[in-house]
Motif scaffolding. Structure first.
Motif, PDB file in Angstrom:
ATOM      1  N   THR A   1       0.819  -1.216   0.000  1.00 18.64           N
ATOM      2  CA  THR A   1       0.000   0.000   0.000  1.00 18.64           C
ATOM      3  C   THR A   1       0.853   1.267   0.000  1.00 18.64           C
ATOM      4  O   THR A   1       0.343   2.345  -0.282  1.00 18.64           O
ATOM      5  N   HIS A   2       2.150   1.154   0.315  1.00 19.92           N
ATOM      6  CA  HIS A   2       2.992   2.355   0.267  1.00 19.92           C
ATOM      7  C   HIS A   2       4.288   2.106  -0.513  1.00 19.92           C
ATOM      8  O   HIS A   2       5.301   2.747  -0.247  1.00 19.92           O
ATOM      9  N   LEU A   3       4.238   1.190  -1.469  1.00 15.75           N
ATOM     10  CA  LEU A   3       5.366   0.956  -2.363  1.00 15.75           C
ATOM     11  C   LEU A   3       4.888   0.996  -3.807  1.00 15.75           C
ATOM     12  O   LEU A   3       3.725   0.699  -4.096  1.00 15.75           O
ATOM     13  N   ASP A   4       5.802   1.313  -4.725  1.00 16.07           N
ATOM     14  CA  ASP A   4       5.453   1.229  -6.140  1.00 16.07           C
ATOM     15  C   ASP A   4       5.449  -0.247  -6.559  1.00 16.07           C
ATOM     16  O   ASP A   4       5.991  -1.107  -5.849  1.00 16.07           O
ATOM     17  N   PRO A   5       4.831  -0.578  -7.709  1.00 21.18           N
ATOM     18  CA  PRO A   5       4.708  -1.990  -8.108  1.00 21.18           C
ATOM     19  C   PRO A   5       6.047  -2.714  -8.259  1.00 21.18           C
ATOM     20  O   PRO A   5       6.147  -3.894  -7.909  1.00 21.18           O
ATOM     21  N   VAL A   6       7.080  -2.042  -8.776  1.00 22.64           N
ATOM     22  CA  VAL A   6       8.368  -2.717  -8.957  1.00 22.64           C
ATOM     23  C   VAL A   6       8.974  -3.070  -7.604  1.00 22.64           C
ATOM     24  O   VAL A   6       9.486  -4.181  -7.406  1.00 22.64           O
ATOM     25  N   SER A   7       8.919  -2.154  -6.646  1.00 21.09           N
ATOM     26  CA  SER A   7       9.446  -2.437  -5.313  1.00 21.09           C
ATOM     27  C   SER A   7       8.673  -3.567  -4.646  1.00 21.09           C
ATOM     28  O   SER A   7       9.256  -4.438  -3.984  1.00 21.09           O
ATOM     29  N   THR A   8       7.361  -3.567  -4.812  1.00 25.60           N
ATOM     30  CA  THR A   8       6.562  -4.667  -4.276  1.00 25.60           C
ATOM     31  C   THR A   8       6.937  -5.981  -4.945  1.00 25.60           C
ATOM     32  O   THR A   8       7.032  -7.031  -4.292  1.00 25.60           O
ATOM     33  N   ALA A   9       7.175  -5.945  -6.257  1.00 23.65           N
ATOM     34  CA  ALA A   9       7.592  -7.151  -6.969  1.00 23.65           C
ATOM     35  C   ALA A   9       8.905  -7.697  -6.420  1.00 23.65           C
ATOM     36  O   ALA A   9       9.077  -8.911  -6.271  1.00 23.65           O
ATOM     37  N   LEU A  10       9.849  -6.809  -6.107  1.00 23.88           N
ATOM     38  CA  LEU A  10      11.123  -7.254  -5.534  1.00 23.88           C
ATOM     39  C   LEU A  10      10.889  -7.979  -4.209  1.00 23.88           C
ATOM     40  O   LEU A  10      11.526  -9.003  -3.923  1.00 23.88           O
ATOM     41  N   LEU A  11       9.972  -7.463  -3.400  1.00 23.56           N
ATOM     42  CA  LEU A  11       9.665  -8.138  -2.143  1.00 23.56           C
ATOM     43  C   LEU A  11       8.972  -9.472  -2.382  1.00 23.56           C
ATOM     44  O   LEU A  11       9.192 -10.438  -1.634  1.00 23.56           O
ATOM     45  N   ILE A  12       8.137  -9.561  -3.412  1.00 23.45           N
ATOM     46  CA  ILE A  12       7.524 -10.850  -3.752  1.00 23.45           C
ATOM     47  C   ILE A  12       8.606 -11.859  -4.132  1.00 23.45           C
ATOM     48  O   ILE A  12       8.591 -13.012  -3.688  1.00 23.45           O
ATOM     49  N   TYR A  13       9.573 -11.420  -4.941  1.00 23.66           N
ATOM     50  CA  TYR A  13      10.697 -12.304  -5.286  1.00 23.66           C
ATOM     51  C   TYR A  13      11.440 -12.736  -4.021  1.00 23.66           C
ATOM     52  O   TYR A  13      11.856 -13.895  -3.908  1.00 23.66           O
ATOM     53  N   GLU A  14      11.637 -11.816  -3.098  1.00 22.71           N
ATOM     54  CA  GLU A  14      12.356 -12.150  -1.866  1.00 22.71           C
ATOM     55  C   GLU A  14      11.562 -13.150  -1.023  1.00 22.71           C
ATOM     56  O   GLU A  14      12.102 -14.143  -0.541  1.00 22.71           O
ATOM     57  N   PHE A  15      10.263 -12.917  -0.848  1.00 22.75           N
ATOM     58  CA  PHE A  15       9.446 -13.779   0.008  1.00 22.75           C
ATOM     59  C   PHE A  15       9.260 -15.170  -0.600  1.00 22.75           C
ATOM     60  O   PHE A  15       9.227 -16.161   0.118  1.00 22.75           O
ATOM     61  N   THR A  16       9.118 -15.251  -1.909  1.00 26.67           N
ATOM     62  CA  THR A  16       8.905 -16.545  -2.553  1.00 26.67           C
ATOM     63  C   THR A  16      10.225 -17.217  -2.920  1.00 26.67           C
ATOM     64  O   THR A  16      10.241 -18.408  -3.256  1.00 26.67           O
ATOM     65  N   GLY A  17      11.323 -16.462  -2.885  1.00 30.77           N
ATOM     66  CA  GLY A  17      12.619 -16.992  -3.261  1.00 30.77           C
ATOM     67  C   GLY A  17      13.388 -17.539  -2.071  1.00 30.77           C
ATOM     68  O   GLY A  17      12.858 -17.672  -0.956  1.00 30.77           O
ATOM     69  N   SER A  18      14.651 -17.830  -2.304  1.00 27.22           N
ATOM     70  CA  SER A  18      15.486 -18.469  -1.276  1.00 27.22           C
ATOM     71  C   SER A  18      16.602 -17.552  -0.804  1.00 27.22           C
ATOM     72  O   SER A  18      17.694 -18.004  -0.487  1.00 27.22           O
ATOM     73  N   PHE A  19      16.350 -16.258  -0.742  1.00 22.90           N
ATOM     74  CA  PHE A  19      17.354 -15.307  -0.278  1.00 22.90           C
ATOM     75  C   PHE A  19      16.707 -14.233   0.580  1.00 22.90           C
ATOM     76  O   PHE A  19      15.499 -13.998   0.516  1.00 22.90           O
ATOM     77  N   SER A  20      17.528 -13.593   1.395  1.00 21.99           N
ATOM     78  CA  SER A  20      17.071 -12.452   2.178  1.00 21.99           C
ATOM     79  C   SER A  20      18.281 -11.641   2.606  1.00 21.99           C
ATOM     80  O   SER A  20      19.418 -11.984   2.288  1.00 21.99           O
ATOM     81  N   PHE A  21      18.028 -10.556   3.342  1.00 23.72           N
ATOM     82  CA  PHE A  21      19.081  -9.649   3.774  1.00 23.72           C
ATOM     83  C   PHE A  21      19.075  -9.531   5.290  1.00 23.72           C
ATOM     84  O   PHE A  21      18.014  -9.416   5.901  1.00 23.72           O
ATOM     85  N   PHE A  22      20.250  -9.542   5.858  1.00 20.93           N
ATOM     86  CA  PHE A  22      20.358  -9.272   7.296  1.00 20.93           C
ATOM     87  C   PHE A  22      21.756  -8.764   7.572  1.00 20.93           C
ATOM     88  O   PHE A  22      22.743  -9.368   7.147  1.00 20.93           O
ATOM     89  N   SER A  23      21.844  -7.646   8.274  1.00 20.17           N
ATOM     90  CA  SER A  23      23.138  -7.015   8.548  1.00 20.17           C
ATOM     91  C   SER A  23      23.344  -6.922  10.054  1.00 20.17           C
ATOM     92  O   SER A  23      23.008  -5.912  10.674  1.00 20.17           O
ATOM     93  N   PRO A  24      23.880  -7.957  10.681  1.00 16.69           N
ATOM     94  CA  PRO A  24      24.098  -7.900  12.125  1.00 16.69           C
ATOM     95  C   PRO A  24      25.222  -6.945  12.475  1.00 16.69           C
ATOM     96  O   PRO A  24      26.059  -6.618  11.630  1.00 16.69           O
ATOM     97  N   ASN A  25      25.218  -6.493  13.720  1.00 20.85           N
ATOM     98  CA  ASN A  25      26.339  -5.667  14.177  1.00 20.85           C
ATOM     99  C   ASN A  25      27.227  -6.477  15.108  1.00 20.85           C
ATOM    100  O   ASN A  25      26.908  -7.608  15.483  1.00 20.85           O
ATOM    101  N   ILE A  26      28.356  -5.917  15.491  1.00 21.20           N
ATOM    102  CA  ILE A  26      29.345  -6.666  16.264  1.00 21.20           C
ATOM    103  C   ILE A  26      28.772  -7.108  17.611  1.00 21.20           C
ATOM    104  O   ILE A  26      28.995  -8.244  18.054  1.00 21.20           O
ATOM    105  N   LYS A  27      28.001  -6.235  18.266  1.00 16.55           N
ATOM    106  CA  LYS A  27      27.449  -6.596  19.574  1.00 16.55           C
ATOM    107  C   LYS A  27      26.497  -7.780  19.462  1.00 16.55           C
ATOM    108  O   LYS A  27      26.509  -8.681  20.304  1.00 16.55           O
ATOM    109  N   MET A  28      25.657  -7.786  18.427  1.00 17.44           N
ATOM    110  CA  MET A  28      24.742  -8.898  18.262  1.00 17.44           C
ATOM    111  C   MET A  28      25.490 -10.183  17.950  1.00 17.44           C
ATOM    112  O   MET A  28      25.150 -11.258  18.438  1.00 17.44           O
ATOM    113  N   ASP A  29      26.524 -10.088  17.119  1.00 17.37           N
ATOM    114  CA  ASP A  29      27.312 -11.275  16.809  1.00 17.37           C
ATOM    115  C   ASP A  29      27.979 -11.821  18.062  1.00 17.37           C
ATOM    116  O   ASP A  29      28.023 -13.033  18.283  1.00 17.37           O
TER     117      ASP A  29
END
Length: 359
Positions: free
Chosen positions: A103-131
């Protein structure tokens, strides 16, 4: 208000390897004044979910807070829309999360999230304290028991922000909502985004290449659809001897027709393919496929991100597929520019990272 993460907070939850949530203290009860007062001391709230917390509200109460942003939902919800987690918090399902984000993204950005949710990849950037926290509380050999996520390392062996993990969502779930959820908030936006989605992919690079190549020309793509993503290809005896594999997977595959042979576009991401061993394996695999009469076109991220290079790639694909790309009209040129602008900025809600991800 119930304790349910939604919208951007739900997205960040789904991008977090469960090992971190097991290792860190649970997020405070943001549905109580005392819990909200503790949010700024919570590593999950400040380092993973981020403040303000986006929380689902069903209209029973109203909250004015800089720490929690309520999202009121009063209409029917998809089946199993709320997921209970082992971490003392609930979260909107991947499907409802996509509906809300659309509801607050353009169609291409939403499509990228669909690829991410249905695909086998994602993003996560931990910091040193969490590690440090996770390595102190969870033995590395236990990671596989806690989750099946794997961090992709770069050519120097350093961990990146790209991870592999099982898909969160099936296309059948999305199709069901599109067919049965008329009037549901976000449904129309999700339908528009699906025009850019061709199948399941294993990397952000494959997602962007699929959008550029397969999307209809009227929305800015090449219109060279009809391909399959991550198609399994059984190798014959000769091909097996070349690469030592029984089967291979093609990133973008047009099956053989009377007009052209089987054509495979391989997305050669720098992070994944630059090691000497992997490059040799890729060469052997390509040679094995070509020995079966398959046309293999290996592309780099620069070939899709640079417009001039992409036009050369488009012409080669057109020739190989024995089709002709019509001369673009001013309207189509504008649509192509709009698509590229949306496609090559930062990946949706992936903070403080480059657009992307040439993996």
């Amino acid at each position: 208000m119930t304790k349910v993460l939604c919208d951007i907070s739900a997205l960040r939850y789904y991008r977090t390897p469960p090992r971190y949530l097991y290792a860190l203290p649970p997020i405070p009860d943001f549905d109580t004044p005392y819990g909200r007062a503790r949010l700024r001391q919570s590593p999950v709230a400040t380092g993973i979910i981020h403040i303000p917390i986006h929380a689902l509200s069903f209209g029973r109460d109203r909250l004015t807070s800089t720490l929690v942003k309520q999202h009121l939902w009063t209409k029917d919800m998809p089946a199993e829309a709320i997921v209970d987690t082992p971490f003392d918090v609930s979260v909107t399902s991947p499907l409802l999360t996509l509906l809300m984000l659309s509801t607050h993204l353009d169609p291409v950005s939403t499509a990228l999230l669909i690829y991410e949710f249905t695909g086998s990849f994602s993003f996560f950037s931990p910091n040193i304290k969490m590690d440090d926290a996770i390595y102190q509380s969870v033995i590395q050999s236990e990671f596989k028991r806690l989750d099946s996520w794997q961090c992709i390392t770069d050519t120097q062996g350093k961990p990146s922000d790209l991870w592999t993990r099982p898909p969160l969502l099936e296309f059948d779930d999305i199709r069901y909502i599109l067919n049965a959820g008329k009037g549901m908030r976000g449904r129309n936006q999700l339908a528009k985004a699906m025009r850019y989605v061709t199948g399941k992919v294993a990397s952000p690079f494959e997602a962007k290449a699929s959008i550029l190549i397969g999307s209809p020309r009227r929305v800015g793509g090449l219109g060279l659809g009809g391909f399959k993503n991550n198609l399994e290809i059984k190798l014959d005896d000769s091909a097996r001897r070349i690469c030592g594999l029984k089967k291979a997977y093609g990133d973008i595959v047009w099956e053989e027709t009377p007009d052209h042979p089987m054509v495979i576009v391989e997305c050669q991401g720098e992070m994944v393919h630059d090691s000497r061993g992997r490059a040799q394996a890729d060469d052997d695999r390509a040679l094995a496929l070509e020995s079966m009469g398959i046309e293999v076109i290996r592309i780099s991220y620069k070939q899709i991100s640079d417009r001039a290079r992409f036009e050369l790639l488009a012409q080669r694909l057109s020739n190989t597929l024995n089709t002709k790309l019509p001369s673009p009209t001013p309207r189509l040129v504008r649509k192509q520019s709009e698509m590229r602008d949306a496609l090559f900025r930062a990946w949706p809600y992936h903070e403080n990272r480059p657009s992307g991800t040439n993996r």
